[in-house]
Design a protein around this motif. Structure first.
Motif, PDB file in Angstrom:
ATOM      1  N   ALA A 143     131.881  20.331 -23.484  1.00 55.52           N
ATOM      2  CA  ALA A 143     130.660  20.122 -22.700  1.00 55.52           C
ATOM      3  C   ALA A 143     130.890  20.263 -21.198  1.00 55.52           C
ATOM      4  N   PHE A 144     132.147  20.335 -20.776  1.00 53.87           N
ATOM      5  CA  PHE A 144     132.482  20.303 -19.348  1.00 53.87           C
ATOM      6  C   PHE A 144     131.727  21.339 -18.509  1.00 53.87           C
ATOM      7  N   PRO A 145     131.695  22.614 -18.895  1.00 52.92           N
ATOM      8  CA  PRO A 145     130.958  23.589 -18.073  1.00 52.92           C
ATOM      9  C   PRO A 145     129.485  23.234 -17.910  1.00 52.92           C
ATOM     10  N   GLY A 146     128.860  22.751 -18.997  1.00 53.15           N
ATOM     11  CA  GLY A 146     127.459  22.366 -18.910  1.00 53.15           C
ATOM     12  C   GLY A 146     127.252  21.156 -18.021  1.00 53.15           C
ATOM     13  N   VAL A 147     128.165  20.205 -18.097  1.00 49.71           N
ATOM     14  CA  VAL A 147     128.070  19.007 -17.249  1.00 49.71           C
ATOM     15  C   VAL A 147     128.216  19.381 -15.777  1.00 49.71           C
ATOM     16  N   VAL A 148     129.162  20.257 -15.476  1.00 47.07           N
ATOM     17  CA  VAL A 148     129.359  20.697 -14.086  1.00 47.07           C
ATOM     18  C   VAL A 148     128.124  21.425 -13.568  1.00 47.07           C
ATOM     19  N   ALA A 149     127.558  22.291 -14.402  1.00 47.49           N
ATOM     20  CA  ALA A 149     126.334  23.001 -14.003  1.00 47.49           C
ATOM     21  C   ALA A 149     125.219  22.008 -13.693  1.00 47.49           C
ATOM     22  N   ASN A 150     125.140  20.935 -14.489  1.00 42.52           N
ATOM     23  CA  ASN A 150     124.125  19.918 -14.252  1.00 42.52           C
ATOM     24  C   ASN A 150     124.393  19.139 -12.966  1.00 42.52           C
ATOM     25  N   ILE A 151     125.667  18.896 -12.662  1.00 39.72           N
ATOM     26  CA  ILE A 151     126.019  18.202 -11.420  1.00 39.72           C
ATOM     27  C   ILE A 151     125.569  19.013 -10.213  1.00 39.72           C
ATOM     28  N   ILE A 152     125.878  20.305 -10.227  1.00 42.86           N
ATOM     29  CA  ILE A 152     125.470  21.180  -9.120  1.00 42.86           C
ATOM     30  C   ILE A 152     123.949  21.252  -9.034  1.00 42.86           C
ATOM     31  N   PHE A 153     123.303  21.338 -10.193  1.00 43.25           N
ATOM     32  CA  PHE A 153     121.843  21.364 -10.253  1.00 43.25           C
ATOM     33  C   PHE A 153     121.236  20.108  -9.625  1.00 43.25           C
ATOM     34  N   LEU A 154     121.803  18.950  -9.925  1.00 42.39           N
ATOM     35  CA  LEU A 154     121.269  17.695  -9.402  1.00 42.39           C
ATOM     36  C   LEU A 154     121.478  17.576  -7.891  1.00 42.39           C
ATOM     37  N   ILE A 155     122.623  18.047  -7.407  1.00 48.11           N
ATOM     38  CA  ILE A 155     122.848  18.018  -5.959  1.00 48.11           C
ATOM     39  C   ILE A 155     121.797  18.856  -5.245  1.00 48.11           C
ATOM     40  N   LYS A 156     121.512  20.035  -5.798  1.00 50.59           N
ATOM     41  CA  LYS A 156     120.487  20.889  -5.188  1.00 50.59           C
ATOM     42  C   LYS A 156     119.092  20.287  -5.305  1.00 50.59           C
ATOM     43  N   GLU A 157     118.847  19.556  -6.394  1.00 47.22           N
ATOM     44  CA  GLU A 157     117.539  18.929  -6.589  1.00 47.22           C
ATOM     45  C   GLU A 157     117.269  17.799  -5.607  1.00 47.22           C
TER      46      GLU A 157
END
Length: 219
Positions: A143-157
């Protein structure tokens, strides 16, 4: 483009970056906690809670964060729940991020082959030990790549929280553009500071992902 203006704006954007990082860090950590809980409920198909979790995920993923933020900031005070701007911003990030983290982690949990859990049980492990030593290490690697993508997404949000006058990076940029009309300088500083926040996260995540791959997890 004026160097003096950029120098003048730097401390203001640094303060905005501190707010953005603070909100992002709290939102991401709590989103991971919510995601883990929801994915656990879905993985073990806990009665009643599974339906509630599914409804939450669908609601969260199919409504804009701005709407969620406005509901928390303007709607909850109508029923007696009045929070600070920072708390509302974090709550909105968690409400949105928790559902995305839940789906990413759930996909990792379900990717672990059943035979591995059955083998662990046959060796005398209880459910807690199976989850801790067998399922979670492999699931998180997957799940790591998906979690990282979500982290970056949340920072931008976090840029959305400027809508409730919270002085993050986006709010600082809009305020300076509106007051001084130095659009180019303000936007340049905005891009630079977002890069300073997001680029290290992306590089660190890539390094960790390579180590996980070389270690043999998620293969």
């Amino acid at each position: 483009m004026s160097g003096e203006i950029l120098q003048k704006y730097f401390p203001l954007f640094a303060q905005g970056a501190a707010v953005t990082i603070k909100i992002s860090a709290a939102g991401i950590l709590l989103s991971l906690a919510v995601g883990l809980l929801c994915s656990y409920i879905q993985y073990y198909k806990v009665p009643v809670l599974k339906q509630i979790t599914k409804a939450y995920i669908e609601l969260s993923r199919n409504t804009p964060m701005l709407v969620q933020l406005f509901f928390i900031y303007f709607g909850l005070p109508k029923i007696g729940l009045s929070w600070s701007r920072e708390t509302c911003a974090v709550a909105a990030l968690v409400f949105l991020g928790g559902s995305y983290m839940a789906e990413a982690i759930r996909s990792g949990l379900e990717a672990v082959e059943t035979i591995q859990t059955e083998s662990a049980v046959s060796l005398g492990m209880n459910r807690y030990q199976v989850m801790r030593f067998v399922v979670i290490p492999q699931a998180m690697a997957i799940a790591f790549p998906g979690v990282v993508a979500n982290i970056i997404f949340l920072i931008k949000e976090t840029s959305v929280v400027s809508a409730i006058a919270l002085a993050d990076l986006m709010y600082v940029a809009k305020d300076l553009i509106g007051n001084d009309y130095n659009t180019s300088e303000a936007l340049l500083m905005l891009v630079v500071f977002y890069l300073l926040i997001l680029l290290p996260v992306s590089l660190l995540a890539s390094a960790v992902e390579r180590r996980i791959r070389y270690a043999g997890y998620g293969a």
